[in-house]
Design a protein around this motif. Structure first.
Motif, mmCIF file in Angstrom:
data_model
loop_
_atom_site.group_PDB
_atom_site.id
_atom_site.type_symbol
_atom_site.label_atom_id
_atom_site.label_comp_id
_atom_site.label_asym_id
_atom_site.label_seq_id
_atom_site.Cartn_x
_atom_site.Cartn_y
_atom_site.Cartn_z
ATOM 1 N N LYS A 64 87.489 96.113 75.958
ATOM 2 C CA LYS A 64 87.091 96.381 74.407
ATOM 3 C C LYS A 64 86.833 97.798 74.617
ATOM 4 O O LYS A 64 86.012 98.625 73.884
ATOM 5 N N VAL A 65 87.518 98.736 75.444
ATOM 6 C CA VAL A 65 87.746 100.196 75.426
ATOM 7 C C VAL A 65 89.027 100.745 75.272
ATOM 8 O O VAL A 65 90.132 99.892 75.550
ATOM 9 N N SER A 66 89.137 101.826 74.971
ATOM 10 C CA SER A 66 90.407 102.628 75.035
ATOM 11 C C SER A 66 90.267 104.158 75.749
ATOM 12 O O SER A 66 89.117 104.331 75.968
ATOM 13 N N SER A 67 91.216 104.762 75.870
ATOM 14 C CA SER A 67 91.088 106.069 76.292
ATOM 15 C C SER A 67 90.391 106.791 75.531
ATOM 16 O O SER A 67 90.430 106.822 74.254
ATOM 17 N N PRO A 68 89.464 107.781 76.282
ATOM 18 C CA PRO A 68 88.654 108.640 75.237
ATOM 19 C C PRO A 68 89.758 109.746 74.658
ATOM 20 O O PRO A 68 90.364 110.155 75.002
ATOM 21 N N PRO A 69 88.682 110.309 73.463
ATOM 22 C CA PRO A 69 89.584 111.444 72.949
ATOM 23 C C PRO A 69 89.337 112.600 73.704
ATOM 24 O O PRO A 69 88.664 112.619 74.858
ATOM 25 N N PRO A 70 90.095 113.835 73.536
ATOM 26 C CA PRO A 70 89.777 115.033 74.209
ATOM 27 C C PRO A 70 88.209 115.313 74.042
ATOM 28 O O PRO A 70 87.455 115.138 73.147
ATOM 29 N N PRO A 73 80.692 105.228 73.690
ATOM 30 C CA PRO A 73 80.266 103.725 73.870
ATOM 31 C C PRO A 73 80.728 103.258 75.403
ATOM 32 O O PRO A 73 80.146 102.416 75.875
ATOM 33 N N ALA A 74 81.881 103.580 75.821
ATOM 34 C CA ALA A 74 82.553 103.232 76.753
ATOM 35 C C ALA A 74 82.030 103.923 78.298
ATOM 36 O O ALA A 74 82.602 103.638 79.214
ATOM 37 N N ASN A 75 81.159 104.961 78.083
ATOM 38 C CA ASN A 75 80.619 105.747 78.824
ATOM 39 C C ASN A 75 81.300 106.500 79.909
ATOM 40 O O ASN A 75 81.713 106.234 81.174
ATOM 41 N N PHE A 76 82.493 106.888 79.203
ATOM 42 C CA PHE A 76 83.319 107.863 80.194
ATOM 43 C C PHE A 76 82.878 109.142 80.849
ATOM 44 O O PHE A 76 83.821 109.583 81.531
ATOM 45 N N ALA A 97 83.073 108.029 94.951
ATOM 46 C CA ALA A 97 83.425 109.039 93.702
ATOM 47 C C ALA A 97 83.774 107.958 92.573
ATOM 48 O O ALA A 97 83.190 108.398 91.330
ATOM 49 N N GLY A 98 84.252 106.985 92.822
ATOM 50 C CA GLY A 98 84.342 105.930 91.592
ATOM 51 C C GLY A 98 83.048 105.132 91.094
ATOM 52 O O GLY A 98 83.006 104.738 89.910
ATOM 53 N N ALA A 99 82.048 105.296 91.944
ATOM 54 C CA ALA A 99 80.746 104.675 91.526
ATOM 55 C C ALA A 99 80.026 105.843 90.842
ATOM 56 O O ALA A 99 79.621 105.571 89.902
ATOM 57 N N LYS A 100 80.122 107.095 91.282
ATOM 58 C CA LYS A 100 79.362 108.292 90.618
ATOM 59 C C LYS A 100 80.218 109.507 91.352
ATOM 60 O O LYS A 100 80.534 109.667 92.229
ATOM 61 N N ILE A 132 89.771 111.143 83.283
ATOM 62 C CA ILE A 132 89.212 112.241 84.171
ATOM 63 C C ILE A 132 89.157 113.397 83.306
ATOM 64 O O ILE A 132 88.013 114.124 83.857
ATOM 65 N N ARG A 133 89.769 113.942 82.563
ATOM 66 C CA ARG A 133 89.804 115.116 81.821
ATOM 67 C C ARG A 133 88.486 115.051 81.077
ATOM 68 O O ARG A 133 87.551 116.223 81.332
ATOM 69 N N TYR A 134 88.297 113.830 80.473
ATOM 70 C CA TYR A 134 86.770 113.719 79.665
ATOM 71 C C TYR A 134 85.512 113.784 80.741
ATOM 72 O O TYR A 134 84.814 114.586 80.526
ATOM 73 N N LEU A 135 85.831 113.207 81.668
ATOM 74 C CA LEU A 135 84.771 113.489 82.697
ATOM 75 C C LEU A 135 84.485 114.621 83.262
ATOM 76 O O LEU A 135 83.083 115.240 83.169
ATOM 77 N N VAL A 136 85.225 115.402 83.571
ATOM 78 C CA VAL A 136 85.143 116.951 83.900
ATOM 79 C C VAL A 136 84.673 117.650 82.925
ATOM 80 O O VAL A 136 83.802 118.457 83.301
#
Length: 583
Positions: free
Chosen positions: A71-77, A85-88, A252-255, A314-318
């Motif tokens: 129930k998730v999709s790629s995050p926006p820029p 909601p997907a906690n990216f 790193a995948g966990a945090k 990953i761009r959204y995360l950074v």
């Protein structure tokens, strides 16, 4: 006895007396393992679903459920720090496991199931560290390290009990961080054995080779065996390098900061290769490190594939984390509230979480390991702490009250080594070595044992407090809301009372439409609204409200008459409340 000593060909064969002494010692060690294991399970699992929630737990559990059912999709820029909601804003691995636990339990957003994942990771991290230390040093330091990791009190971030019992990302990241440090150690040791074998010169001169043909073939066979063993250890070094990279990817995948623990050990591996001044060793180490880095990066990116395009995620995360660091995060500590904490804030949170007595024990014991041992194992543990210390103290501008928990394992490993080193030295004195060593062990372990027992008592007494107690309390008094509240976060009402209206402000020109009033006790960062406190004071004096409940976090009043709003003068008469109260 160390691993090297155990495998030394010059070691004295065990005598009957040695075997007779070993029997009771083995039985004592087995009993200690059972006791520590049972204690660890109690500390981390008993009443695990009862403690009040932490702010991020519902976010992670809900995201895990959404991940598992697509129930998730790629995050926006990335444009702002608004949570998705997907906690990216954090990597997905821990949330995958939370979602899997919820699916196995059959209940969406099952907080208890998600907490069991974290508690299991906490216990497994202790087991991994303990087994590693038992192999690298001896079994008693390993058992002590595991016990310190799994039993000591470790409240953080407002947790009621050990932080590792809660559905947060850090316990999973801690497990894989410890695993990466341990695998890097095995990688280093395997490569060191390979290099030492390849440097062994022939003990036979060419002239003596020609005079003793039988010995020539014997030594040639031995040399071939050494080369074969060297090639085998070389292959194992490559396997362990790749495994280290995989563990770093999982950490790193966990945090997102979980990879920092392996930085110092990998640097030590490269420095050791450079000091050997052997081109083949340096090239092998560089190639193995490159392979580990590639595996870590590829593995981290691959974790996003089930839910998103890895690049955009990953761009959204950074983007989120860099903006978060530059903007800061409001925290309260040491009598202050600030979004720009000083470099020592994480150390203050750690000392405040452990308490002064236990903190003193840990620091002194770790220093004993550094001063008395001064060996590679101590240096390895210290190296695993170097990058996290520099990053969290001097690079990152955010210091939340639980960030320190992830980096305690290697500090506690050092403490275990220090305690056992002191006890071992006491056992080597000439007069009464056994009673002296036993007395030293009892004295040194008195502090952690008492702290652990106190934590066990607190764990056994965990019960619903704060907003967690409100649903049953309101039902028992036939209250259905609305609620007038001050000092209680909105996310707590959203979780425990999602259908009840809550207001945090009152009008001075009309009656207040509510049947329940909740006033939190003073706590850091949250100043209490004097208008709500004046509302309680005015109506309690006139008999309009009645106190029905109080605990360490809040006081609840039931409305039994018509509420009257306080006047500005009555509001002004309330004692001031500051956001630094409770800090």
């Amino acid at each position: 006895m160390s691993e090297t000593q155990q495998r030394s060909p010059l070691a004295r064969p065990a005598t009957a007396a040695d075997q007779a002494r070993r029997g009771p010692r083995d039985a004592l060690f087995a009993a200690a393992c059972v006791l520590v294991g049972a204690w660890a399970l109690f500390q981390n699992f008993f009443k695990i679903g009862t403690a009040p929630i932490l702010a991020d737990e519902p976010v992670y559990t809900t995201a895990g459920w959404r991940y598992l059912y697509g129930k998730v999709s790629s995050p926006p820029p990335f444009r702002s720090q608004a949570a998705t909601p997907a906690n990216f804003e954090h990597p997905p691995l821990a949330k995958y496991l939370f979602g899997l636990a919820q699916r196995l339990s059959g209940t969406p957003a099952d907080l208890t199931a998600s907490r069991c994942v974290s508690a299991a990771a906490t216990v497994l991290a202790a087991v991994v560290a303990g087994v590693w230390l038992a192999r690298a040093a001896s079994r008693w330091p390993g058992l002590l390290a595991a016990g310190l990791l799994a039993v000591l009190p470790q409240p953080a971030g407002g947790s009621d009990g050990r932080f590792g019992r809660f559905a947060m990302l850090d316990p999973l990241a801690t497990l894989f961080m410890v695993l990466s440090v341990v695998l890097a150690w095995e990688w280093f040791r395997q490569g060191s054995r390979q290099g030492s074998r390849s440097r062994q010169p022939s003990r036979q001169s060419p002239r003596r080779w020609s005079r003793q043909p039988s010995r020539q073939w014997s030594r040639l066979g031995s040399r071939q065996s050494q080369l074969q063993s060297s090639r085998h250890s070389g292959r194992r070094a490559w396997v362990l390098a790749v495994a280290t990279g995989g563990a770093v990817a999982l950490a790193a995948g966990a945090k997102e900061n979980g990879w920092l623990g392996a930085v110092g050990p990998v640097v030590l591996i490269l420095v050791s290769a450079a000091r050997s001044r052997r081109g083949s060793v340096i090239r092998a180490r560089l190639a193995q490190t490159a392979a580990a880095v590639v595996v870590a990066v590829a593995g981290f990116a691959a974790l996003y594939l089930p839910i998103s395009d890895p690049i955009s995620a990953i761009r959204y995360l950074v983007g989120f984390q860099t903006t978060h660091s530059s903007d800061g995060h409001l925290v309260g500590f040491a009598g202050r509230v600030t979004s720009r904490p000083p470099w020592w804030a994480n150390l203050w949170f750690a000392g405040h979480g452990y308490g002064s007595v236990l903190s003193g024990f840990i620091v002194v014991a770790a220093l004993c390991a550094v001063v008395l041992r001064r060996d590679l194992l101590v240096g390895w543990c210290a190296a695993s702490l170097a990058a996290p210390f520099v990053f969290h103290c001097f690079i990152a501008h955010v210091a939340l009250s639980f960030y320190w928990v992830m980096w305690t394992p290697m500090v506690l490993v050092l403490a275990a080594l220090g305690v056992c080193e002191v006890v071992g030295r006491a056992a080597r004195v000439r007069r009464w070595p056994v009673p002296l060593a036993a007395a030293t062990a009892v004295a040194l372990l008195l502090v952690p044992e008492l702290e652990g027992v106190e934590e066990s008592v607190a764990t056994a007494q965990i019960h619903p407090v704060g907003p967690e107690a409100l649903p049953a309390l309101m039902a028992g008094h036939h209250l259905s809301g609305p609620i007038v509240s001050t000092g209680v976060a909105g996310w707590e009402y959203s979780y425990y009372l999602p259908s009840v209206a809550v207001t945090t402000s009152i009008r001075e020109d009309a009656s207040v439409p509510a049947d329940t009033i909740v006033v939190a006790k003073p706590q850091c960062r949250d100043a209490l609204d004097p208008a709500v406190r004046a509302l309680v004071a005015v109506n309690e004096a006139s008999g309009g409200v009645q106190q029905i409940y109080s605990d360490a976090t809040m006081t609840v009043y039931a409305v039994v008459g018509t509420l009257k709003a306080p006047t500005p003068e009555q509001v002004a008469d309330q004692p001031p409340s500051r956001d630094t109260d409770g800090c």
